[in-house]
Design a protein around this motif. Structure first.
Motif, PDB file in Angstrom:
ATOM      1  N   VAL A 175       0.840  -1.194   0.000  1.00 44.49           N
ATOM      2  CA  VAL A 175       0.000   0.000   0.000  1.00 44.49           C
ATOM      3  C   VAL A 175       0.879   1.249   0.000  1.00 44.49           C
ATOM      4  N   VAL A 185       0.358   5.214   0.755  1.00 45.58           N
ATOM      5  CA  VAL A 185      -0.504   6.280   1.252  1.00 45.58           C
ATOM      6  C   VAL A 185       0.070   7.582   0.692  1.00 45.58           C
ATOM      7  N   CYS A 232      -1.270   8.022  10.517  1.00 48.52           N
ATOM      8  CA  CYS A 232      -0.912   7.065   9.461  1.00 48.52           C
ATOM      9  C   CYS A 232       0.102   6.054   9.975  1.00 48.52           C
ATOM     10  N   GLN A 275      -1.151   3.017  12.229  1.00 44.54           N
ATOM     11  CA  GLN A 275      -2.075   2.026  11.667  1.00 44.54           C
ATOM     12  C   GLN A 275      -1.764   0.618  12.164  1.00 44.54           C
ATOM     13  N   PHE A 332       3.553  -0.902   3.986  1.00 43.68           N
ATOM     14  CA  PHE A 332       3.021   0.330   3.398  1.00 43.68           C
ATOM     15  C   PHE A 332       4.035   1.463   3.534  1.00 43.68           C
ATOM     16  N   ILE A 337      -6.296   1.315   6.925  1.00 47.80           N
ATOM     17  CA  ILE A 337      -5.566   0.658   5.840  1.00 47.80           C
ATOM     18  C   ILE A 337      -5.961  -0.810   5.756  1.00 47.80           C
TER      19      ILE A 337
END
Length: 156
Positions: A18, A20, A38, A41, A48, A111
């Motif tokens: 992922v 972001v 963030c 998470q 990510f 997420i």
């Protein structure tokens, strides 16, 4: 050229699932809180990356982002949020792209929930969300947030 700061920056050889992507323009006040959310998470951190695309900020946005070793920083001349999102998408290594504004906060499971939704339904190509109230915001910002949320709820 993206800047990967500090020893804790996500390894470029890792298996990033992922990305972001956060466009940023003169967001020195809210961006630290957004980045902290963030980074907090419940999704595995090595899966990510967080990319901040600074769209020509004139404030301390760059200095604040530099305090977060796990964040990729990209600077561009001011071209607007859409151009910043596109620049972040071009630099992204994840197979799933998530976009967040620099003054928004993801819930701790955001997420993972979005990845689960995409993996549970292979025909699904996009997942969206709406604005939700954040109690820490000043009154004016909370009212604007509620107006946007109301508009999203009324969409067909």
């Amino acid at each position: 050229m993206p800047h990967h700061w500090g020893p804790n920056a996500v390894n470029q050889e890792s298996d990033i699932k992922v990305s972001v992507i956060m466009p940023a323009f003169n967001v020195e006040k809210p961006i630290a809180r957004t980045l902290e959310a963030c980074l907090a998470q419940d999704f595995p951190r090595d899966k990510f990356e967080i990319i901040v695309v600074d769209d020509g900020s004139k404030d301390a946005t760059k200095d604040i982002v530099a305090q977060f070793a796990d964040v990729v920083y990209i600077h561009q001349e001011n071209a607007g949020a859409a151009a910043a999102r596109n620049r972040g998408a071009q630099s992204a290594r994840g197979e799933i792209l998530l976009f967040i504004d620099a003054d928004c906060i993801y819930p701790l499971n955001a997420i993972q929930a979005l990845v689960d939704a995409l993996e549970d339904c292979h025909e699904l190509g996009i997942v969206s969300a709406i604005y939700a109230p954040t109690p820490e915001l000043p009154l004016i910002a909370s009212c604007l947030n509620e107006e946007i949320r109301f508009r999203h709820l009324r969409l067909p």
